[in-house]
Design a protein around this motif. Structure first.
Motif, PDB file in Angstrom:
ATOM      1  N   PHE A  75     -18.431 -18.594  -9.301  1.00 17.87           N
ATOM      2  CA  PHE A  75     -19.549 -19.005 -10.137  1.00 17.87           C
ATOM      3  C   PHE A  75     -19.883 -17.920 -11.174  1.00 17.87           C
ATOM      4  CE2 PHE A  75     -24.160 -19.294 -10.867  1.00 17.87           C
ATOM      5  CZ  PHE A  75     -24.252 -20.607 -11.284  1.00 17.87           C
ATOM      6  N   ASP A  76     -19.474 -16.669 -10.909  1.00 19.43           N
ATOM      7  CA  ASP A  76     -19.778 -15.575 -11.849  1.00 19.43           C
ATOM      8  C   ASP A  76     -18.898 -15.613 -13.101  1.00 19.43           C
ATOM      9  OD1 ASP A  76     -17.317 -14.558 -11.147  1.00 19.43           O
ATOM     10  OD2 ASP A  76     -18.073 -12.739 -10.191  1.00 19.43           O
ATOM     11  N   ARG A  77     -18.223 -16.719 -13.336  1.00 21.29           N
ATOM     12  CA  ARG A  77     -17.438 -16.987 -14.551  1.00 21.29           C
ATOM     13  C   ARG A  77     -16.120 -16.229 -14.598  1.00 21.29           C
ATOM     14  NH1 ARG A  77     -22.162 -16.547 -19.111  1.00 21.29           N
ATOM     15  NH2 ARG A  77     -23.703 -17.789 -18.005  1.00 21.29           N
ATOM     16  N   THR A  78     -15.728 -15.638 -13.498  1.00 18.33           N
ATOM     17  CA  THR A  78     -14.466 -14.909 -13.535  1.00 18.33           C
ATOM     18  C   THR A  78     -13.511 -15.439 -12.462  1.00 18.33           C
ATOM     19  OG1 THR A  78     -15.126 -13.253 -11.911  1.00 18.33           O
ATOM     20  CG2 THR A  78     -15.639 -12.781 -14.218  1.00 18.33           C
ATOM     21  N   ALA A  79     -12.267 -15.108 -12.698  1.00 16.36           N
ATOM     22  CA  ALA A  79     -11.262 -15.282 -11.652  1.00 16.36           C
ATOM     23  C   ALA A  79     -10.670 -13.901 -11.437  1.00 16.36           C
ATOM     24  CB  ALA A  79     -10.196 -16.268 -12.086  1.00 16.36           C
ATOM     25  N   ALA A  80     -10.151 -13.622 -10.258  1.00 17.23           N
ATOM     26  CA  ALA A  80      -9.626 -12.288  -9.994  1.00 17.23           C
ATOM     27  C   ALA A  80      -8.335 -12.362  -9.207  1.00 17.23           C
ATOM     28  CB  ALA A  80     -10.653 -11.452  -9.236  1.00 17.23           C
ATOM     29  N   ILE A  81      -7.481 -11.367  -9.444  1.00 16.79           N
ATOM     30  CA  ILE A  81      -6.213 -11.250  -8.720  1.00 16.79           C
ATOM     31  C   ILE A  81      -6.344 -10.049  -7.790  1.00 16.79           C
ATOM     32  CG2 ILE A  81      -3.714 -11.043  -8.959  1.00 16.79           C
ATOM     33  CD1 ILE A  81      -4.478 -13.138 -10.848  1.00 16.79           C
ATOM     34  N   TRP A  82      -5.991 -10.239  -6.538  1.00 19.91           N
ATOM     35  CA  TRP A  82      -6.126  -9.164  -5.545  1.00 19.91           C
ATOM     36  C   TRP A  82      -4.777  -8.905  -4.899  1.00 19.91           C
ATOM     37  CZ3 TRP A  82     -11.173  -7.446  -5.336  1.00 19.91           C
ATOM     38  CH2 TRP A  82     -12.141  -8.319  -5.855  1.00 19.91           C
ATOM     39  N   GLU A  83      -4.509  -7.619  -4.684  1.00 15.33           N
ATOM     40  CA  GLU A  83      -3.260  -7.278  -3.982  1.00 15.33           C
ATOM     41  C   GLU A  83      -3.589  -6.415  -2.780  1.00 15.33           C
ATOM     42  OE1 GLU A  83       1.226  -5.533  -4.725  1.00 15.33           O
ATOM     43  OE2 GLU A  83      -0.391  -4.795  -5.971  1.00 15.33           O
ATOM     44  N   GLU A  84      -2.860  -6.674  -1.709  1.00 19.31           N
ATOM     45  CA  GLU A  84      -3.081  -5.887  -0.509  1.00 19.31           C
ATOM     46  C   GLU A  84      -2.268  -4.604  -0.570  1.00 19.31           C
ATOM     47  OE1 GLU A  84      -3.300  -6.840   4.200  1.00 19.31           O
ATOM     48  OE2 GLU A  84      -1.401  -7.177   3.195  1.00 19.31           O
ATOM     49  N   ILE A  85      -2.931  -3.501  -0.288  1.00 19.20           N
ATOM     50  CA  ILE A  85      -2.291  -2.184  -0.331  1.00 19.20           C
ATOM     51  C   ILE A  85      -2.311  -1.615   1.075  1.00 19.20           C
ATOM     52  CG2 ILE A  85      -2.532   0.172  -1.237  1.00 19.20           C
ATOM     53  CD1 ILE A  85      -1.836  -1.850  -3.343  1.00 19.20           C
ATOM     54  N   MET A  86      -1.200  -1.002   1.455  1.00 18.60           N
ATOM     55  CA  MET A  86      -1.172  -0.333   2.747  1.00 18.60           C
ATOM     56  C   MET A  86      -1.325   1.148   2.510  1.00 18.60           C
ATOM     57  SD  MET A  86       0.633  -2.193   5.473  1.00 18.60           S
ATOM     58  CE  MET A  86       1.179  -3.872   5.523  1.00 18.60           C
ATOM     59  N   GLY A  87      -2.302   1.714   3.150  1.00 18.96           N
ATOM     60  CA  GLY A  87      -2.526   3.146   2.983  1.00 18.96           C
ATOM     61  C   GLY A  87      -1.821   3.922   4.072  1.00 18.96           C
ATOM     62  N   GLU A  88      -2.248   5.143   4.273  1.00 22.09           N
ATOM     63  CA  GLU A  88      -1.711   5.972   5.342  1.00 22.09           C
ATOM     64  C   GLU A  88      -2.101   5.345   6.678  1.00 22.09           C
ATOM     65  OE1 GLU A  88       0.066   8.931   4.697  1.00 22.09           O
ATOM     66  OE2 GLU A  88       0.049   7.913   2.761  1.00 22.09           O
ATOM     67  N   SER A  89      -1.313   5.625   7.700  1.00 24.79           N
ATOM     68  CA  SER A  89      -1.690   5.107   9.002  1.00 24.79           C
ATOM     69  C   SER A  89      -2.771   5.997   9.603  1.00 24.79           C
ATOM     70  CB  SER A  89      -0.480   5.046   9.919  1.00 24.79           C
ATOM     71  OG  SER A  89       0.133   6.294   9.960  1.00 24.79           O
ATOM     72  N   ASN A  90      -3.639   5.368  10.366  1.00 24.92           N
ATOM     73  CA  ASN A  90      -4.719   6.140  10.986  1.00 24.92           C
ATOM     74  C   ASN A  90      -4.222   6.762  12.291  1.00 24.92           C
ATOM     75  OD1 ASN A  90      -4.579   4.069  12.765  1.00 24.92           O
ATOM     76  ND2 ASN A  90      -6.587   3.234  12.322  1.00 24.92           N
ATOM     77  N   GLU A  91      -5.123   7.359  13.051  1.00 24.44           N
ATOM     78  CA  GLU A  91      -4.683   8.085  14.251  1.00 24.44           C
ATOM     79  C   GLU A  91      -4.041   7.174  15.293  1.00 24.44           C
ATOM     80  OE1 GLU A  91      -9.248   7.857  14.381  1.00 24.44           O
ATOM     81  OE2 GLU A  91      -7.665   8.144  12.931  1.00 24.44           O
ATOM     82  N   ASN A  92      -4.364   5.861  15.241  1.00 26.37           N
ATOM     83  CA  ASN A  92      -3.749   4.936  16.204  1.00 26.37           C
ATOM     84  C   ASN A  92      -2.345   4.509  15.775  1.00 26.37           C
ATOM     85  OD1 ASN A  92      -6.160   4.978  17.573  1.00 26.37           O
ATOM     86  ND2 ASN A  92      -6.938   3.209  16.447  1.00 26.37           N
ATOM     87  N   GLY A  93      -1.942   4.946  14.612  1.00 23.79           N
ATOM     88  CA  GLY A  93      -0.610   4.581  14.156  1.00 23.79           C
ATOM     89  C   GLY A  93      -0.562   3.259  13.419  1.00 23.79           C
ATOM     90  N   THR A  94      -1.702   2.581  13.284  1.00 24.60           N
ATOM     91  CA  THR A  94      -1.686   1.325  12.538  1.00 24.60           C
ATOM     92  C   THR A  94      -1.960   1.620  11.066  1.00 24.60           C
ATOM     93  OG1 THR A  94      -3.983   1.051  13.158  1.00 24.60           O
ATOM     94  CG2 THR A  94      -2.367  -0.211  14.404  1.00 24.60           C
ATOM     95  N   LEU A  95      -1.265   0.881  10.230  1.00 25.41           N
ATOM     96  CA  LEU A  95      -1.435   1.099   8.794  1.00 25.41           C
ATOM     97  C   LEU A  95      -2.787   0.544   8.349  1.00 25.41           C
ATOM     98  CD1 LEU A  95       2.117   0.079   7.664  1.00 25.41           C
ATOM     99  CD2 LEU A  95       1.081   2.306   7.290  1.00 25.41           C
ATOM    100  N   LEU A  96      -3.445   1.272   7.505  1.00 24.02           N
ATOM    101  CA  LEU A  96      -4.721   0.790   6.982  1.00 24.02           C
ATOM    102  C   LEU A  96      -4.449  -0.109   5.781  1.00 24.02           C
ATOM    103  CD1 LEU A  96      -6.698   4.122   7.196  1.00 24.02           C
ATOM    104  CD2 LEU A  96      -6.941   2.114   8.664  1.00 24.02           C
ATOM    105  N   ARG A  97      -5.042  -1.286   5.809  1.00 24.08           N
ATOM    106  CA  ARG A  97      -4.815  -2.215   4.716  1.00 24.08           C
ATOM    107  C   ARG A  97      -6.104  -2.393   3.939  1.00 24.08           C
ATOM    108  NH1 ARG A  97      -1.354  -6.654   6.484  1.00 24.08           N
ATOM    109  NH2 ARG A  97      -0.011  -5.899   8.137  1.00 24.08           N
ATOM    110  N   HIS A  98      -5.980  -2.531   2.665  1.00 25.81           N
ATOM    111  CA  HIS A  98      -7.144  -2.968   1.908  1.00 25.81           C
ATOM    112  C   HIS A  98      -6.692  -3.687   0.647  1.00 25.81           C
ATOM    113  CE1 HIS A  98      -6.268   0.966   0.160  1.00 25.81           C
ATOM    114  NE2 HIS A  98      -6.781   0.485  -0.947  1.00 25.81           N
ATOM    115  N   TRP A  99      -7.587  -4.471   0.094  1.00 28.40           N
ATOM    116  CA  TRP A  99      -7.247  -5.291  -1.053  1.00 28.40           C
ATOM    117  C   TRP A  99      -7.863  -4.685  -2.304  1.00 28.40           C
ATOM    118  CZ3 TRP A  99      -4.368  -9.932  -0.850  1.00 28.40           C
ATOM    119  CH2 TRP A  99      -3.963 -10.297   0.443  1.00 28.40           C
TER     120      TRP A  99
END
Lengths: 356, 656
Positions: A79-103
């Motif tokens: 509704f804010d009059r925009t469209a957006a493209i998002w990509e998922e990025i994998m960062g460094e893994s945390n202490e549990n060994g799982t990769l941190l993801r964010h968009w």
């Protein structure tokens, strides 16, 4: 038999859209609360929330996934009059060994002056291409010239349809027709009493290298809320499902040796009035053989094509009853895992008739 | 007449949908799942007042369809039958192999029986309701399949079908025979002079059951075990039993003679019955009534038959033992009418009726809605097609034109199997026999399979490669490559690009390698770069990388002469990407050492200078900041060239 999972979406307001990735393994949801959430299915079949972020400054109407060949990419419109493209990025893994993801937001498409009502990626054979439509009736095509660079999304074309647009859908590829032109059907939910057409077909012209409106479908005069082309598995024509005052399926058949004018014949392949009220959503299954329609009657109806005819093969009804208590317990004990199971008994498959 | 369920309704018990204003939206996802979520319809005007303290639960509900064939115990049915199916298809195409329909029909039925046994073994106490149901479904299926086999695949000389029907009934209704062996094997009763008929309450039921299956010998044996077996009525009865003429197709009597003998035998029995010889024992009298084909015994026969086809066969034994196949239809309809008080046929009844009627097309059509997800209709229809028992359907669907109607059921079943995470490989077999449209489905479904495990990916690639579905191969490899790239595993991504022969993607990865090298001075993943394979030929970027690595190695090994040749080649061919040109030109400094050796001739050196000038112009055109370091090296490069020129001039002088 049907096994059901219930997932608390944790949205603070209405959910407007739920979209699944190409494989049905990832789910994105969007809501009036301006948030987009991404859920992933683990090996045990549980759905876990892996990302949640405020994507827009208004209701997020639709969310859609790009083909995974382009990476993990979604597009949203708001509704804010925009469209957006998002990509998922994998960062460094945390202490549990799982990769941190964010968009991360790769592009913000700000050309519309009104609410952007729908957004859809084109078929992958056309490249990384995106269409939007907006409440002021403009259909826009954006294209990433370099599919590996998601930051560049120049606006390629604008087609003004002059009536509020609510939804759009891209054509799939046909089996027999030599590479068809890219085509988009746009629907309008204009609620006036006029009998103007509510469906417009825009095509890309190879010669002029432009998109243009080439046809208005006269047979649909009621507001159109959703529309989708059936995935094509060897058909030589298109099937377009429409959610309007009823469920409509149009058949668009290419005219052989068409030299001028609109190169398809349009006829109604099926029409279902069983909802007896407005239909809001239509969705095809993977092979384009079963259509799910959602209406004001609170039901989701499933339609299957058999020899020459379409028939209803299932109805999903809402029922406000609470699920069994033991499933409640599982929900409260596992904080991260919000998946709930409940059994729904013997159902849905049309042929599950029992005897003897 | 028949009960057909058009569709089923499923209620979603979830609090999210309790509000009347809430709409339920549905969509399909993945292979065959449905997702529903609650929403409301609101105009664009009132959507901005999002209150943060909204505690309403909003549940998204995901529905997964589970069918019998997906059960681990039933899966063997799918896998084994796919093997038989494949064998049958290949043998049909091979004129040297026999395609005996009966042989394959029995093979399919054997698989069914094994599956039923497997289910039984996992459900010994019959407490698992689902398994009980599956067993019933498969059992009924076996029964109907066997009937189809008896009526259509077994060739009977003279069309006297009764013996085959009896075989069929005996196999599927073995209760009487089992009980008989319980009685006869009980030696204690025999030795202790106990009354067998009193000890076993089911004694007479068993005798009647045996008589109704034409199992006269066993029935006679039971009668002679009876405590009264040495009395007049029993002696007569046993004698009648013994003298019953048995019809046998091979080496027996001609039909006419047999019929007259049978009639004679029955009328002599009848006269004894009418004399009231057997009246002393009412049970015995009933049995004799059945044997004489007495119309009064109909209701007795009916009460001993659990289905109308059992009833039909039982009546035929004593009324028309030489019944021909074509008159079965009439008898069948009569039996159904007599068996059911109201006409309430179920699916099974109509299937069996169609078979007796000789309406195979109708049977095949109805079999489609058998709740086994198409297993039976696929295999049986296919078998009947291949042995030319049925014509393909003429009314083909308009929706899927371009298809051979023969293939539709294969297409449906194959597609259905493809949606399952472990049965998809069996699905491929069926789609393989669906010509062009099957390939379309296969290519779509294969590329939609989840690519979670590497083993599965290599299986998908194997299947796709074998079927020349190169689009699937390149798509799967690209997706895997992008996932690797997302995790910054460039080497892994490159492996996928090489596997998918994707030169555009490889170029992108090559750029990442070269940029990394320009920054750090070394290549990551040297082992992959050493074994690039054919990607070097198809992708310009890797042709350059390959040559460049070769050049680095030569100069490292101090083979500067060869290195110089390669260097000039690289500059001449101009395949070096723009951003790497300055880095390449800087390598000219490698050729200046203390040995005062010159590795270039004048033409080479003018080429180097020319490339340097070009590079400077290009770099000045796009002013990216990271080029500043390289531009600062221009002076160094020029000095290097000057040095090389001076060396070569001095050399020339000495030679002259």
């Amino acid at each position: 038999m049907v096994e059901a999972h219930s997932i608390n979406a944790e949205h603070k307001d209405l959910i407007h859209d739920v979209a699944f990735d190409y494989y049905g393994e990832r789910m994105a949801t969007c809501s009036t609360d301006q948030f987009v959430k991404v859920w992933d299915q683990d090996e045990q079949g549980n759905w876990n929330l892996t990302a949640s972020w405020k994507a827009h400054s208004g209701s997020v109407w639709k969310v859609t996934w790009a083909h995974p060949e382009f990476g993990q990419v979604i597009a949203t419109c708001s509704f804010d009059r925009t469209a957006a493209i998002w990509e998922e990025i994998m960062g460094e893994s945390n202490e549990n060994g799982t990769l941190l993801r964010h968009w991360v937001r790769r592009a913000n498409l700000v050309d519309s002056r009104t609410s952007v009502t729908d957004v859809k990626f084109g078929p992958k054979s056309f490249g990384l291409i995106l269409a939007t439509c907006s409440a002021d009736g403009v259909m826009r095509i954006y294209e990433a010239p370099d599919a590996m660079n998601l930051a560049q999304w120049p606006l390629q074309h604008e087609v003004s349809l002059k009536v509020p647009s609510s939804c759009l859908t891209w054509n799939p590829l046909l089996s027999t027709f030599r590479t068809p032109n890219a085509m988009i059907a746009v629907g309008s939910d204009e609620n006036s009493n006029t009998t103007n057409s509510k469906i417009f077909i825009c095509e890309y012209n190879e010669v002029s290298r432009r998109w243009a409106k080439t046809e208005s479908v006269a047979s649909v005069a009621h507001p159109v809320h959703d529309m989708i082309f059936a995935p094509n598995m060897g058909r030589s024509f298109y099937l377009l499902a429409i959610a309007t005052n009823n469920v409509r399926i149009l058949k668009l058949k290419p005219i052989v040796d068409a030299t001028s004018g609109f190169p398809y014949t349009i006829e109604t392949a099926a029409q279902f009035n069983d909802h007896f009220c407005t239909v809001w959503r239509v969705a095809w299954n993977i092979t384009g053989t079963v259509l799910a329609s959602s209406g004001d009657d609170g039901c989701v109806r499933l339609w299957k094509s058999t020899v020459d005819t379409w028939k209803c093969v299932g109805v999903l009804k809402r029922d406000g009853k609470l699920p069994q208590p033991q499933s409640k317990k599982t929900q409260s004990t596992t904080q991260n895992n919000l998946t709930r199971f409940f059994k729904l008994g013997q159902i849905t498959h049309p042929s599950e008739v029992h005897w003897h | 007449m028949s009960k057909t369920i058009v569709y089923d309704t499923l209620s979603i018990p979830d609090p999210s949908f309790i509000d009347d204003e809430v709409r339920m939206f549905g969509s399909s996802f993945g292979m065959s799942n449905i997702c529903i979520f609650p929403t409301k319809i609101s105009g664009p005007s009132n959507n901005q007042n999002s209150s943060g303290d909204d505690k309403t639960e909003r549940n998204i509900i995901l529905l997964k369809h589970k069918t019998m064939l997906f059960d681990p115990k039933v899966r063997q049915l799918v896998n084994e039958s796919s093997g038989v199916f494949q064998e049958l298809q290949t043998n049909v195409d091979d004129p040297t192999k026999s395609t005996d329909a009966l042989y394959y029909s029995r093979k399919y039925r054997a698989i069914l029986s094994t599956c039923i046994l497997a289910i039984d073994q996992n459900n010994l106490d019959k407490s698992n309701e689902i398994y009980n149901q599956y067993k019933m479904l498969l059992y009924n299926l076996q029964l109907i399949w066997h009937l189809c086999e008896v009526l259509y695949l077994v060739t009977v000389p003279g069309d006297t079908i009764l013996n085959n029907l009896l075989d069929w009934i005996k196999i599927h209704y073995e209760n009487a025979e089992n009980q008989a062996s319980v009685i006869t094997e009980n030696k204690i009763a025999y030795l202790t002079d106990e009354h067998v008929e009193e000890k076993f309450t089911f004694y007479w039921d068993t005798v009647i059951g045996l008589v109704l299956q034409g199992n006269i010998d066993t029935a006679r044996m039971l009668l002679s075990n009876h405590s009264q077996s040495d009395t007049e009525p029993f002696i007569h009865a046993i004698r009648i039993f013994k003298s019953m003429p048995i019809y046998s197709i091979y080496g027996g009597l001609p039909i006419a003679e047999y019929t007259s003998r049978f009639k004679g035998w029955q009328s002599s029995a009848k006269s004894k019955l009418e004399c009231g010889i057997f009246l002393s024992d009412s049970n015995l009298n009933d049995v004799m009534k059945i044997i004489c084909g007495d119309p009064d015994s109909t209701s007795l026969i009916r009460s001993h038959c659990s289905t109308w086809f059992q009833f039909l066969v039982a009546q035929l034994i004593y009324t028309d033992p030489t019944v021909k196949k074509h008159s079965l239809s009439l008898y069948a309809h009569r039996s159904v009418a007599k068996y059911y008080e109201e006409s309430e046929y179920n699916h099974m009844d109509t299937l069996a009726l169609d078979l007796f009627d000789g309406d195979l097309e109708g049977f095949v059509k109805k079999l489609k809605s058998y709740p086994d997800s198409g297993w039976s209709s696929t295999h049986l229809t296919n078998l009947l097609h291949l042995c030319d028992k049925i014509e393909p359907e003429v009314d083909m669907s308009e929706v899927v034109e371009n298809t051979n109607p023969n293939e539709q059921y294969l297409l449906d079943y194959g597609t259905f199997l493809m949606t399952h995470h472990s049965l998809w490989q069996a699905g491929v077999i069926y789609l393989d026999y669906c010509s062009a449209i099957g390939k379309g489905h296969l290519s779509m479904l294969l590329s939609k399979l989840e690519i979670t495990s590497d083993l599965r990916v290599s299986k998908i690639l194997h299947y796709a490669t074998a079927r020349r579905l190169h689009n699937v191969v390149s798509s799967v490899c690209k997706v895997k490559g992008m996932l690797s790239l997302q995790k910054s595993r460039i080497g892994e991504a490159l492996c996928w690009a090489i596997r998918g022969q994707d030169s555009a993607f490889a170029t992108h990865l090559g750029d990442l390698y070269l940029k990394e090298f320009a920054k750090s001075g070394s290549f990551g993943c040297p082992d992959i770069l050493d074994n690039l394979g054919s990607i070097v030929v198809t992708c310009d970027r890797f042709m350059f990388i390959g040559k460049y690595i070769q050049f680095l190695k030569l100069s490292m090994d101090n083979k500067l002469n060869e290195a110089a040749l390669l260097y000039i080649e690289l500059l001449k061919s101009n395949i070096c990407p723009k951003y790497f040109r300055m880095t390449l030109l800087m390598d000219v400094l490698m050729f200046i050492d203390n040995s005062n050796e010159c590795y270039f001739n004048i033409a080479d050196m003018s080429l180097i200078t020319m490339r340097l000038d070009d590079a400077i112009i290009e770099y000045n055109e796009d002013d990216e900041s990271d080029n500043q370091f390289l531009l600062s090296q221009v002076l160094n490069i020029r000095q290097g060239i000057a040095k090389l020129v001076s060396i070569s001039l001095r050399k020339k002088k000495t030679i002259m």
